[in-house]
Design an enzyme around this catalytic site. Structure first.
Site, PDB file in Angstrom:
ATOM      1  N   CYS A 291      40.225 134.556  68.748  1.00  0.00           N
ATOM      2  CA  CYS A 291      40.098 134.611  67.297  1.00  0.00           C
ATOM      3  C   CYS A 291      39.813 133.224  66.736  1.00  0.00           C
ATOM      4  CB  CYS A 291      41.401 135.125  66.690  1.00  0.00           C
ATOM      5  SG  CYS A 291      41.597 136.898  66.810  1.00  0.00           S
TER       6      CYS A 291
ATOM      7  N   ARG B 154      42.304 125.396  68.308  1.00  0.00           N
ATOM      8  CA  ARG B 154      42.890 125.985  69.508  1.00  0.00           C
ATOM      9  C   ARG B 154      42.595 125.133  70.736  1.00  0.00           C
ATOM     10  NH1 ARG B 154      43.558 132.365  69.075  1.00  0.00           N
ATOM     11  NH2 ARG B 154      45.606 131.705  69.790  1.00  0.00           N
TER      12      ARG B 154
ATOM     13  N   ARG C 109      42.282 144.251  69.333  1.00  0.00           N
ATOM     14  CA  ARG C 109      42.710 143.296  70.362  1.00  0.00           C
ATOM     15  C   ARG C 109      44.229 143.288  70.502  1.00  0.00           C
ATOM     16  NH1 ARG C 109      40.433 137.547  69.635  1.00  0.00           N
ATOM     17  NH2 ARG C 109      41.819 137.468  71.402  1.00  0.00           N
TER      18      ARG C 109
ATOM     19  N   ASP D 136      51.976 134.565  63.401  1.00  0.00           N
ATOM     20  CA  ASP D 136      51.332 135.880  63.581  1.00  0.00           C
ATOM     21  C   ASP D 136      51.756 136.905  62.528  1.00  0.00           C
ATOM     22  OD1 ASP D 136      49.905 134.948  65.692  1.00  0.00           O
ATOM     23  OD2 ASP D 136      51.017 136.006  67.250  1.00  0.00           O
TER      24      ASP D 136
ATOM     25  N   LYS E 253      51.702 142.384  73.234  1.00  0.00           N
ATOM     26  CA  LYS E 253      50.472 141.723  73.685  1.00  0.00           C
ATOM     27  C   LYS E 253      50.763 140.323  74.222  1.00  0.00           C
ATOM     28  CE  LYS E 253      46.725 139.371  71.160  1.00  0.00           C
ATOM     29  NZ  LYS E 253      47.411 138.089  70.999  1.00  0.00           N
ATOM     30  N   ASN E 254      51.493 139.533  73.454  1.00  0.00           N
ATOM     31  CA  ASN E 254      51.675 138.139  73.840  1.00  0.00           C
ATOM     32  C   ASN E 254      52.612 137.971  75.035  1.00  0.00           C
ATOM     33  OD1 ASN E 254      49.938 137.494  71.838  1.00  0.00           O
ATOM     34  ND2 ASN E 254      51.433 136.527  70.486  1.00  0.00           N
TER      35      ASN E 254
HETATM   36  C1  UD1 Z   1      50.089 132.080  71.166  1.00  0.00           C
HETATM   37  C2  UD1 Z   1      49.896 133.531  70.793  1.00  0.00           C
HETATM   38  C3  UD1 Z   1      49.391 133.636  69.360  1.00  0.00           C
HETATM   39  C4  UD1 Z   1      50.335 132.898  68.428  1.00  0.00           C
HETATM   40  C5  UD1 Z   1      50.569 131.462  68.899  1.00  0.00           C
HETATM   41  C6  UD1 Z   1      51.625 130.717  68.095  1.00  0.00           C
HETATM   42  C7  UD1 Z   1      49.321 134.584  72.906  1.00  0.00           C
HETATM   43  C8  UD1 Z   1      48.294 135.258  73.733  1.00  0.00           C
HETATM   44  N1  UD1 Z   1      48.935 134.134  71.693  1.00  0.00           N
HETATM   45  O1  UD1 Z   1      48.808 131.472  71.090  1.00  0.00           O
HETATM   46  O2  UD1 Z   1      49.343 135.016  69.007  1.00  0.00           O
HETATM   47  O3  UD1 Z   1      49.741 132.845  67.143  1.00  0.00           O
HETATM   48  O4  UD1 Z   1      51.009 131.473  70.272  1.00  0.00           O
HETATM   49  O5  UD1 Z   1      52.811 131.428  68.083  1.00  0.00           O
HETATM   50  O6  UD1 Z   1      50.472 134.468  73.274  1.00  0.00           O
HETATM   51  N2  UD1 Z   1      47.557 123.316  70.747  1.00  0.00           N
HETATM   52  C9  UD1 Z   1      47.056 122.073  71.081  1.00  0.00           C
HETATM   53  N3  UD1 Z   1      46.815 121.815  72.414  1.00  0.00           N
HETATM   54  C10 UD1 Z   1      47.065 122.734  73.394  1.00  0.00           C
HETATM   55  C11 UD1 Z   1      47.585 124.005  73.012  1.00  0.00           C
HETATM   56  C12 UD1 Z   1      47.814 124.265  71.681  1.00  0.00           C
HETATM   57  O7  UD1 Z   1      46.817 121.227  70.248  1.00  0.00           O
HETATM   58  O8  UD1 Z   1      46.810 122.451  74.574  1.00  0.00           O
HETATM   59  C13 UD1 Z   1      47.749 123.631  69.314  1.00  0.00           C
HETATM   60  C14 UD1 Z   1      46.807 124.749  68.864  1.00  0.00           C
HETATM   61  O9  UD1 Z   1      45.557 124.222  68.501  1.00  0.00           O
HETATM   62  C15 UD1 Z   1      47.566 125.347  67.712  1.00  0.00           C
HETATM   63  C16 UD1 Z   1      49.021 125.173  68.110  1.00  0.00           C
HETATM   64  O10 UD1 Z   1      49.039 124.194  69.133  1.00  0.00           O
HETATM   65  O11 UD1 Z   1      47.315 124.625  66.550  1.00  0.00           O
HETATM   66  C17 UD1 Z   1      49.670 126.450  68.601  1.00  0.00           C
HETATM   67  O12 UD1 Z   1      49.043 126.890  69.761  1.00  0.00           O
HETATM   68  P1  UD1 Z   1      49.806 127.664  70.920  1.00  0.00           P
HETATM   69  O13 UD1 Z   1      51.284 127.696  70.674  1.00  0.00           O
HETATM   70  O14 UD1 Z   1      49.329 127.138  72.219  1.00  0.00           O
HETATM   71  O15 UD1 Z   1      49.262 129.118  70.698  1.00  0.00           O
HETATM   72  P2  UD1 Z   1      48.536 130.060  71.737  1.00  0.00           P
HETATM   73  O16 UD1 Z   1      49.256 129.995  73.043  1.00  0.00           O
HETATM   74  O17 UD1 Z   1      47.093 129.832  71.680  1.00  0.00           O
END
Ligand code: UD1
Length: 458
Positions: free
Chosen positions: A116, A121, A400, A306, A22-23
């Site tokens: 989720c 996020r 999902r 995850d 998925k990711n």
């Molecule tokens: C992706 C994965 C998710 C996984 C996560 C961490 C997908 C579709 N989803 O989510 O399954 O749990 O990586 O391995 O690939 N953050 C900020 N600012 C930003 C972006 C992120 O503060 O602009 C923070 C988020 O709030 C969170 C942390 O960084 O606390 C991790 O987020 P991120 O690595 O971006 O995860 P996702 O890409 O949302």
């Protein structure tokens, strides 16, 4: 509302192949609209997040079809840059269309992404990086309005190694003028898979999988690309734990054992025997799992967030006390209250980041709720290991990210079915092994799910 109905106590045994990640596939789908091209994404999982991404592609003017497990995306001239709100708010990864649309159409309007509820996020890192590349972004409470005169290369130092921000910026940089350097980039295997896809499309990228990714913008991309999606390491880990928790023995085909390394050592510590091979792995569970003193989630190559909820479920029946600390998402603790309903002895620290688990001999069946994707997966695992019947409500969260959880688990000898809103069983492929069991006596098959895949021309 959909729910899993599980009769616990059956041990998992057998062999199953793992589908595409998925990711990995979600950013690849977004990147597929970077160019006027025909893109073939093989080993594409049929999960609801993919269906939601396909809906976005169709709304902005791409044509999409499933050919078996291959997703074919044709992106013609002139895409719409306004992503309908109802599509964008369904999932977090809709934000990944920002980089692709800004690059392609120089504009992108997008409702703030949903997904989720596992924490704040934030998307500040995505937006800041795009601004450094020449995007002008106006943010209202509900929506992003972005435009650019043309993206240009930039040096971007991410304050946190965000997976999504790294992906968005990689996609945006492919056709940007000049060189983009992403420092403190995320290093997850899915980032490497995205880079492989972008290279097939004609991008000039190096360093994916390390902390520094360098992308030299190119003027033209190929009109044809084909990509084999990497196997889903989280689905593989979930099934390994299902076997571990039921005293089972399974073999997973189509996995890359190396990708499982960040959590495989904990399975061994819990007393499981792991037998990795080229593209498969087998697990034999001990009579009773052992506790693990401490697990802390970290960015890759650390322990993946995850897998946190599923490990907490497993440790809830392990012999001894374990401590698990979540450091990536602030609200990824909702499985704890649900596992307690099944008899788990888990204490949350005041900051709700650390879960102290004293393993019980057995969980008991209960009615529980999936608050998010991995919470749901953890509850299904607990249900498989528990005595009696478990109902996991809000199964749609699990759908999902797991293409065929219930039919996979049934084929491995367990009793689980997916029940629709009216209490009827939903057939997601595979035999309903439990048909003869009292648990399933009230289940009549009603064909494909409401979110049926027959909207695709299969
Ligand atoms: C992706 C994965 C998710 C996984 C996560 C961490 C997908 C579709 N989803 O989510 O399954 O749990 O990586 O391995 O690939 N953050 C900020 N600012 C930003 C972006 C992120 O503060 O602009 C923070 C988020 O709030 C969170 C942390 O960084 O606390 C991790 O987020 P991120 O690595 O971006 O995860 P996702 O890409 O949302």
């Amino acid at each position: 509302m959909r729910q899993y109905k599980i009769l616990g106590g059956q041990r998992l045994s057998g062999e199953i192949a793992i589908g595409g990640a998925k990711n990995a596939v979600l950013p690849i789908i977004a990147a597929a609209c970077l160019n006027q091209s025909e893109v073939y994404i093989h080993n594409c999982p049929r999960i609801s997040d993919v269906l939601d991404s396909v809906e976005i592609l169709e709304c902005i003017g791409c044509s999409v079809e499933f050919l078996g497990n291959t997703l074919k995306i044709s992106s013609s001239a002139g895409l719409k840059y306004d992503v309908p709100d109802e599509c964008a708010t369904k999932m977090r990864s809709s934000i990944l269309f920002l980089g692709a649309l800004l690059s392609r159409e120089k504009r992108a309007n997008l409702a703030l992404p949903g997904g989720c509820s596992i924490g704040e996020r934030a998307i500040d890192l995505h937006l800041h990086g795009l601004e450094l590349m020449g995007a002008k972004i106006t943010r209202t409470e509900e929506k992003l309005f972005c435009e650019t005169e043309g993206l240009r290369g930039a040096k971007i130092n991410l304050a946190f190694a965000s997976v999504g921000a790294t992906e968005n910026l990689m996609i945006a940089a492919v056709k940007a003028r000049g060189e983009t350097i992403i420092e403190n980039a995320a290093r997850e295997p899915e980032i490497v898979d995205l880079a492989r896809f972008l290279k097939t499309l004609g991008a000039n990228i190096r360093g994916a999988g390390t902390k520094t990714i360098v992308i030299k913008g190119v003027d033209r991309l190929n009109s044809h690309a084909s990509h084999e999606t990497m196997p889903d390491r989280i689905v593989a880990g979930t099934y390994l734990l299902a076997a571990a928790m039921t005293g089972g023995e399974i073999t997973l085909a189509n996995v890359r054992p190396f990708d499982l390394a960040p959590f495989a050592s904990y399975l061994t510590e819990m007393g499981c025997k792991l037998y990795p091979d080229d593209n498969c792995v087998s697990l034999a569970a001990p009579k009773r799992l052992l506790a693990v003193p401490r697990i802390t989630t970290k960015v890759h190559p650390g322990f993946p967030t995850d897998m946190q909820a599923q490990f907490v479920a497993a440790l809830s029946i392990a012999d001894g006390q374990s401590e698990v600390t979540e450091t990536i998402f602030e609200e990824r603790y909702k499985h704890v209250q649900e596992l307690r309903k099944m008899g788990a002895d888990i204490r949350l620290t005041a900051d709700k980041k650390t879960f102290i688990t004293k393993g019980v001999e057995r969980l008991h069946g209960a009615t529980v709720t999936a608050h998010d994707l991995r919470c749901g997966a953890a509850l299904v695992l607990a249900g498989l290991a528990a005595e009696g019947e478990t109902l996991v409500k809000d199964a749609q969260y699990v759908e999902r990210g797991y293409a065929s959880l219930e039919s996979d688990l049934r084929s491995l000898g367990t009793e689980i079915c997916l029940v629709g809103a009216g209490g009827e069983a939903v057939f997601g492929g595979g035999a309903l092994v439990g048909g003869a069991s009292p648990l399933f006596s009230d289940c009549s098959l009603v064909g494909m799910s409401p979110r049926s895949l027959d909207s695709f021309r299969v």
